[in-house]
Design an enzyme around this catalytic site. Structure first.
Site, short mmCIF file in Angstrom:
data_model
loop_
_atom_site.label_atom_id
_atom_site.label_comp_id
_atom_site.label_asym_id
_atom_site.label_seq_id
_atom_site.Cartn_x
_atom_site.Cartn_y
_atom_site.Cartn_z
N GLY A 82 0.85 -1.20 0.00
CA GLY A 82 0.00 0.00 0.00
C GLY A 82 0.88 1.24 0.00
O GLY A 82 0.52 2.27 0.57
N ASP B 153 2.63 -1.59 -4.34
CA ASP B 153 1.25 -1.13 -4.31
C ASP B 153 0.39 -2.10 -5.13
O ASP B 153 0.85 -3.16 -5.54
CB ASP B 153 1.13 0.32 -4.81
CG ASP B 153 -0.04 1.02 -4.12
OD1 ASP B 153 0.18 1.79 -3.17
OD2 ASP B 153 -1.19 0.73 -4.52
N ALA C 11 -3.06 -3.87 14.45
CA ALA C 11 -3.41 -2.78 15.38
C ALA C 11 -4.41 -1.83 14.74
O ALA C 11 -4.16 -1.30 13.66
CB ALA C 11 -2.16 -2.01 15.79
N PHE D 123 -2.43 3.07 15.57
CA PHE D 123 -0.98 3.12 15.77
C PHE D 123 -0.52 4.40 16.46
O PHE D 123 0.67 4.65 16.57
CB PHE D 123 -0.25 2.96 14.43
CG PHE D 123 -0.06 1.54 14.02
CD1 PHE D 123 0.89 0.75 14.64
CD2 PHE D 123 -0.84 0.97 13.03
CE1 PHE D 123 1.08 -0.57 14.27
CE2 PHE D 123 -0.68 -0.36 12.65
CZ PHE D 123 0.28 -1.14 13.27
N HIS E 25 -13.39 17.06 17.83
CA HIS E 25 -12.96 16.84 16.45
C HIS E 25 -13.43 17.98 15.54
O HIS E 25 -14.35 18.71 15.89
CB HIS E 25 -13.51 15.51 15.92
CG HIS E 25 -12.77 14.31 16.42
ND1 HIS E 25 -13.04 13.74 17.64
CD2 HIS E 25 -11.75 13.58 15.88
CE1 HIS E 25 -12.24 12.70 17.81
NE2 HIS E 25 -11.44 12.58 16.77
N HIS E 26 -12.82 18.05 14.37
CA HIS E 26 -13.25 18.98 13.32
C HIS E 26 -14.72 18.71 12.98
O HIS E 26 -15.23 17.62 13.21
CB HIS E 26 -12.39 18.77 12.08
CG HIS E 26 -12.39 17.35 11.62
ND1 HIS E 26 -13.37 16.82 10.84
CD2 HIS E 26 -11.53 16.34 11.90
CE1 HIS E 26 -13.12 15.56 10.63
NE2 HIS E 26 -12.00 15.22 11.27
N LYS F 130 -16.64 15.54 10.89
CA LYS F 130 -16.73 14.15 11.39
C LYS F 130 -18.19 13.72 11.44
O LYS F 130 -19.05 14.46 11.90
CB LYS F 130 -16.11 14.07 12.78
CG LYS F 130 -16.00 12.65 13.31
CD LYS F 130 -15.11 12.58 14.55
CE LYS F 130 -15.02 11.18 15.09
NZ LYS F 130 -14.42 10.23 14.12
N GLY G 12 -14.92 6.63 17.77
CA GLY G 12 -14.67 5.25 18.15
C GLY G 12 -13.68 5.15 19.30
O GLY G 12 -13.85 4.34 20.23
N THR G 13 -12.65 5.97 19.27
CA THR G 13 -11.64 5.94 20.33
C THR G 13 -12.24 6.32 21.68
O THR G 13 -11.97 5.69 22.70
CB THR G 13 -10.47 6.89 19.99
OG1 THR G 13 -9.87 6.46 18.77
CG2 THR G 13 -9.42 6.90 21.08
#
EC number: 1.17.1.8
Lengths: 253, 253, 253, 253
Positions: A14, A40, A109, A112, A139-140, A143, A149-150
């Protein structure tokens, strides 16, 4: 962090994507790592084996990642995976593939960002010492989901740590409330979502006890901040056989 | 602040109450003020006239304050009032009493905390320059109402300043929301209420535009913080004939 | 937190002091603890043995604490000590006394504020993941020393964690500086001290890496906040034989 | 903000620079403004007159800006100038040029960030109500000077507002200090500079009085945040004849 005698040979899948491109750059700049393949979607996975990669970093797509992982495991290449979409089924499949290769390590993960992972870990550790906790995430204003989610995950970790310690829910004396004022309720932990232009991605976890508060805040401005976590994964995974899910397990806190 | 040549002679009503007691102490410690009467519910108001008070400070009770004010105005004493319960009717009544005493000044203020008043004023001033605004208020977990009166008032001031400037409501891209996450909606300004032991009374006003945010925060820990506002009122009210409602008008910003 | 079947019998020394008084109150309110003796300077230590105390809490004076501890150890009473003045010599002496009583536990802690101890522990854990760290501590303007002992200790813990991880000092590009702007230098960790009326005791630890920052903040408003740490010590010390210095060791993080 | 009936015709000088390029984009996106010329160093200034510009925006270079301004004033074009290097001599020269053109407006602003200008203005307004003030500015670790120019300017504004109000310097009880802990001293206002990777440009102004604190914080992440200030200048300058130095004067607070 002591560099190993031999640089670790790293391939990135990627490599033209936003995260993959950052990973290519980060591996290149690390003196203890050698970028041996930047692959890629149009390239063949054999570039990894041709180049003798020790570790592969995968920032591709849920549709591609399982084939990539099978290839890596078959060819004895450790893997660090940031691609999303890992259901329990997929986790079980990867565990099955690894059964025949006990020396191989795979790290998957969802996040990260070291700071986000540390903030969640500290929140878990602090939770049982405080009468109550709340989470504010900012957040901006582009969203789509609230809470993030975090933040929802953090609230659940706090709720579980409180339950494990036998704590009752924090008492809330609110009797007159304008709808929404006290935030979203995630397992009795209130979560508040602020959305403003000018913000990027921020999380604040507040703990309160009589006479004191403890606040843990993470401010994330740029996806370059994920790279130290990726490199930590690359350096750790060769010494950590089997499947690891979640960066927190390699932080060795 | 230059002290006048002659100290101002001050009487305090409700002198044994929590706020009145602080006012007694604060007047005593001010070198440009003379405490000439400390009156409580069991005492006669004539103590004020006997002592020749120039200004009376009233921290009593909604049931008592109107009689106190009538007495003060009849006897030519300026007044600074922190007692609550001033409806439009009461305001009109006081205005009527003052019509015959054009030289007298009365200041009625729901909030003597300079910081809270400044924060609201700055919020009003900043509102028209930003695409969006939100309010977070944080209080101890014994508070019964959410959001706090101050936060709700602040949100309304912001909403009005935005409307006056012809601004549309801030855009919010939230499409998936857990109930309450985006806070209470006060005229399109989201307000979030945090309740934790260890907090006292805090308000944070956040403004956002592309690439920047502006935050105004007030932390109030002790009712002693109301006293500078009370003293400012005492010093100002003799030179400010008529009825003034709200400390912000004497701040001269 | 599971209460043991039998309440722990607790004696408090320095029961009339500010901290001791709080401890008396906190022990009284805890359902799993029994306050069996509240002793001050005019009382005899035999009150502890007469009452059959399991654990003694000492908030007395550096001049008294060693005699108190010797008495407790001789009589088989565990001890939790918040009194200051423990030099290496004193620590060695207590260790000697405990040699003959292998089943006894003594906890000596310079700081019983759980939040401060957690903040320091998290700072230690986070330090090796960040390019640089700074500490800001904020206190009321009557404080005589700058920086605070806690902030200086935190900076040293961060410096050691960084050194242990082989990190070089954070790079600082400052070439033109007004004296003092970059704070005090404690082993290459800058520490800034803010002093304002209206503040109580606050510490903020900031970590930075490309694209993100992590902030840990502790706000302490009242010494009542030390009591959960004291009670945790009381509950833990019977099961933790030998000498323990520092509350962080009983937090079990 | 009400758009005038006719769009304002705007030319941008320095159109290929970082700030000028942002200005070109911002003018293009504003429905009440017409971008009629985008001029850079290789182009002739006559492009402005050919296009019939009403207002010119100058983000060029100290070496070019005086010639540009003379040209604009001679040809009856209002000007909004973000280029630096305006000494008292240069200001006097521009004032001289404007004497013959009483209808023309020129705005020269060292800082077009509305949030920074508002923060400074609020700091000035709040200063006389507080016993003491301190400034913390936080920037990325590539910044060469400490404190930042904005923080030093803010401290000076606070010091002057305090002096104008007859306030004595804030009392500081510090008797034992590690060098630098209490920050840089700018006219008795302490200023602290934090430098960390992951930060961009942030300023925090703290005011303290007994029992309360007021904090004003500006976070600047991107130079796009200067554009609302530039556009406000463009819209205002045709109605504000003469020379104006500083964006704060057009904010109409």
């Amino acid at each position: 962090m002591t560099a190993s005698a031999e640089p670790i040979r790293v391939g990135v899948l990627g490599a033209h994507g936003r995260m993959g491109g950052q990973a290519v750059k980060a591996v290149r700049e690390a003196t203890d790592l050698d970028l041996v393949a930047a692959v890629d979607v149009e390239d063949s996975l054999s570039a990894l084996t041709d180049a003798g990669a020790d570790v592969v970093v995968d920032f591709t797509h849920p549709d591609a990642v399982m084939d990539n992982l099978r290839f890596a495991i078959e060819h004895g290449i450790h893997a660090v995976v940031g691609t999303t979409g890992f259901t329990d089924d997929r986790i079980a499949t990867v565990t099955g593939w690894l059964a025949d290769k006990p020396e191989l390590g795979v790290l998957i993960a969802p996040n990260f960002a070291l700071g986000a992972v540390l903030a969640m870990r500290f929140a878990q550790q602090a939770a049982r010492f405080y009468a109550a906790a709340e989470v504010i995430e900012l957040h901006h204003n582009r969203k789509a989901d609230a809470p993030s989610g975090t933040a929802a995950h953090t609230a659940r970790l706090i709720a579980r740590a409180r339950a494990d310690a036998g704590l009752a829910p924090g008492t809330d004396a609110t009797t007159a409330q304008l709808a929404g004022a006290r935030g979203a309720d995630i397992e009795d932990v209130p979560v508040h979502s602020v959305r403003l232009p000018g913000l990027v991605a921020h999380e604040e976890i507040l703990f309160g006890a009589e006479g004191e508060t403890l606040t843990i805040r993470h401010d994330s401005l740029d996806r370059v901040s994920f790279m130290p976590g990726v490199l930590l994964g690359v350096r750790t995974v060769p010494h950590r056989p089997g499947l690891t899910v979640g960066l927190e397990h390699v932080l060795d806190l």
